[in-house]
Design an enzyme around this catalytic site. Sequence first.
Site, PDB file in Angstrom:
ATOM      1  N   HIS A  18       0.817  -1.208   0.000  1.00 21.38           N
ATOM      2  CA  HIS A  18       0.000   0.000   0.000  1.00 21.38           C
ATOM      3  C   HIS A  18       0.858   1.269   0.000  1.00 21.38           C
ATOM      4  CE1 HIS A  18      -3.421  -2.690   1.623  1.00 21.38           C
ATOM      5  NE2 HIS A  18      -3.429  -2.651   0.303  1.00 21.38           N
ATOM      6  N   HIS A  41      -8.131  -7.992  -7.864  1.00 20.35           N
ATOM      7  CA  HIS A  41      -8.429  -8.809  -6.666  1.00 20.35           C
ATOM      8  C   HIS A  41      -8.621  -7.822  -5.518  1.00 20.35           C
ATOM      9  CE1 HIS A  41      -6.412 -11.587  -9.391  1.00 20.35           C
ATOM     10  NE2 HIS A  41      -6.870 -12.605  -8.678  1.00 20.35           N
ATOM     11  N   SER A 102      -6.750  -1.731  -0.682  1.00 24.40           N
ATOM     12  CA  SER A 102      -6.359  -1.011  -1.896  1.00 24.40           C
ATOM     13  C   SER A 102      -7.515  -0.218  -2.530  1.00 24.40           C
ATOM     14  CB  SER A 102      -5.731  -1.978  -2.899  1.00 24.40           C
ATOM     15  OG  SER A 102      -6.531  -3.125  -3.098  1.00 24.40           O
ATOM     16  N   GLU A 120     -13.916  -8.707  -7.551  1.00 24.19           N
ATOM     17  CA  GLU A 120     -13.766  -9.570  -6.373  1.00 24.19           C
ATOM     18  C   GLU A 120     -14.659 -10.782  -6.604  1.00 24.19           C
ATOM     19  OE1 GLU A 120     -11.915  -9.869  -3.429  1.00 24.19           O
ATOM     20  OE2 GLU A 120     -13.153 -11.651  -3.289  1.00 24.19           O
ATOM     21  N   ASP A 145     -14.042 -13.124 -12.060  1.00 20.55           N
ATOM     22  CA  ASP A 145     -12.615 -13.405 -12.051  1.00 20.55           C
ATOM     23  C   ASP A 145     -11.837 -12.186 -12.572  1.00 20.55           C
ATOM     24  OD1 ASP A 145     -10.102 -14.593 -12.207  1.00 20.55           O
ATOM     25  OD2 ASP A 145     -10.511 -15.433 -14.189  1.00 20.55           O
ATOM     26  N   GLY A 146     -10.966 -11.673 -11.731  1.00 18.91           N
ATOM     27  CA  GLY A 146     -10.238 -10.454 -12.080  1.00 18.91           C
ATOM     28  C   GLY A 146      -9.313 -10.622 -13.265  1.00 18.91           C
ATOM     29  N   ASP A 166      -3.317  -8.411  -7.318  1.00 16.30           N
ATOM     30  CA  ASP A 166      -2.940  -8.772  -5.947  1.00 16.30           C
ATOM     31  C   ASP A 166      -3.691 -10.039  -5.520  1.00 16.30           C
ATOM     32  OD1 ASP A 166      -2.122  -8.671  -3.289  1.00 16.30           O
ATOM     33  OD2 ASP A 166      -3.614  -7.159  -2.736  1.00 16.30           O
TER      34      ASP A 166
HETATM   35  C1  LIG Z   1      -4.860 -10.367  -1.219  1.00 12.91           C
HETATM   36  S1  LIG Z   1      -6.579 -10.162  -1.230  1.00 12.91           S
HETATM   37  C2  LIG Z   1      -6.781  -8.551  -1.925  1.00 12.91           C
HETATM   38  C3  LIG Z   1      -6.390  -7.419  -1.056  1.00 12.91           C
HETATM   39  C4  LIG Z   1      -6.605  -6.070  -1.660  1.00 12.91           C
HETATM   40  N1  LIG Z   1      -6.062  -5.976  -3.015  1.00 12.91           N
HETATM   41  C5  LIG Z   1      -5.973  -5.007  -0.792  1.00 12.91           C
HETATM   42  O1  LIG Z   1      -4.799  -4.668  -1.005  1.00 12.91           O
HETATM   43  O2  LIG Z   1      -6.654  -4.497   0.092  1.00 12.91           O
HETATM   44  C6  LIG Z   1      -7.085 -11.188  -2.573  1.00 12.91           C
HETATM   45  C7  LIG Z   1      -8.566 -11.148  -2.846  1.00 12.91           C
HETATM   46  O3  LIG Z   1      -8.804 -11.775  -4.111  1.00 12.91           O
HETATM   47  C8  LIG Z   1     -10.047 -12.457  -4.060  1.00 12.91           C
HETATM   48  N2  LIG Z   1     -10.004 -13.414  -5.180  1.00 12.91           N
HETATM   49  C9  LIG Z   1      -9.527 -14.686  -5.215  1.00 12.91           C
HETATM   50  N3  LIG Z   1      -9.540 -15.156  -6.478  1.00 12.91           N
HETATM   51  C10 LIG Z   1     -10.022 -14.168  -7.275  1.00 12.91           C
HETATM   52  C11 LIG Z   1     -10.229 -14.029  -8.680  1.00 12.91           C
HETATM   53  N4  LIG Z   1      -9.933 -15.009  -9.536  1.00 12.91           N
HETATM   54  N5  LIG Z   1     -10.728 -12.862  -9.140  1.00 12.91           N
HETATM   55  C12 LIG Z   1     -11.031 -11.841  -8.296  1.00 12.91           C
HETATM   56  N6  LIG Z   1     -10.844 -11.917  -6.956  1.00 12.91           N
HETATM   57  C13 LIG Z   1     -10.331 -13.054  -6.452  1.00 12.91           C
HETATM   58  C14 LIG Z   1     -10.091 -13.040  -2.673  1.00 12.91           C
HETATM   59  O4  LIG Z   1     -11.416 -13.311  -2.270  1.00 12.91           O
HETATM   60  C15 LIG Z   1      -9.437 -11.907  -1.851  1.00 12.91           C
HETATM   61  O5  LIG Z   1     -10.407 -11.037  -1.348  1.00 12.91           O
END
Ligand SMILES: C[S@@+](CC[C@H](N)C(=O)[O-])C[C@H]1O[C@@H](n2cnc3c(N)ncnc32)[C@H](O)[C@@H]1O
Length: 281
Positions: A18, A41, A102, A120, A145-146, A166
């Site tokens: 961050h 993500h 983020s 998400e 899916d991101g 991320d």
């Molecule tokens: C490390 S965390 C993200 C933290 C966030 N970027 C932050 O810095 O505050 C990863 C997130 O990705 C989500 N996630 C997992 N697989 C995913 C996908 N294929 N596409 C989107 N989100 C996904 C999880 O549920 C989780 O909330």
Amino acid sequence: MNYRHAFHAGNFADVFKHALLTRLLVYLTRKDSPLRYVDTHAGVGAYDLSGPEAERTGEWRAGIGRVLAASPSPQVAGLLQPFLDIVRESFPDEGPRRYPGSPLLAKRLLRRGDRLMLCELHPQDVRKLEVEVGRDRRVTIEARDGYAALNAFVPPPERRGLVLIDPPFEQRDEFSHMLNALLKAHRKWNTGVYALWYPLKDPAGAGWFCDSVVKAGVRRVLRVEFEVSAYDPAGPMSGCGMLIVNPTHGIEAEARLLLPELARLLAVGQGGWKVEELAGE
Ligand SMILES: C[S@@+](CC[C@H](N)C(=O)[O-])C[C@H]1O[C@@H](n2cnc3c(N)ncnc32)[C@H](O)[C@@H]1O
């Protein structure tokens, strides 16, 4: 989908990620023209540090807790200020403390004409994200899916902006997914800033990922890494990194100032850091 970021919010890895994300956005928002922020993500946007998940690990105390209690050098304090100002808004001396994820950091730093695209996949997290940042006309949240969404999001109409990738690193082939998503997006939009976070739990995997990006012909690649203790394959995560494609002007010098100070503040063992340009113009 077992990963829950609430257990780890505000830990050393979040502070690293961050602090850098904030510096990238501070630079990008200096130019008047609008920009787009893509978070593949996104997580839930803000995390309750008094909640059972954060309480159970207490990771934030060794992360943002230490940084808030410290007195960094004036130069580093200036670089951290935009990030810590946002953290402090949700960090009262008394009462529940929250840590901004983020999407919330980006929402606070972006301007009226900028846009945020957030993905998400976890249904519960999507609902929380909607409550946290969704009531803002600049924000679009997609429950998908991101990696797949990124391909549809680029190039953005503004032609300026930043993509944060991320992922939770629950899957063994996460580096391959990141690589494929980056290369696909970069082929369509090679001037965007891409910031890809990774853990240093599998140094060979991280090395393969970084080398593969360069071998694929991507130019302007900066590798930034940070460790709070010596690597132990059987131990907890000891460090993490960020690969930045098209790094903003000055971020390399800023990272060289920030990381030694963060390593000093957050190390629990033999801390360290590295800033390396993998490919130039
Ligand atoms: C490390 S965390 C993200 C933290 C966030 N970027 C932050 O810095 O505050 C990863 C997130 O990705 C989500 N996630 C997992 N697989 C995913 C996908 N294929 N596409 C989107 N989100 C996904 C999880 O549920 C989780 O909330």
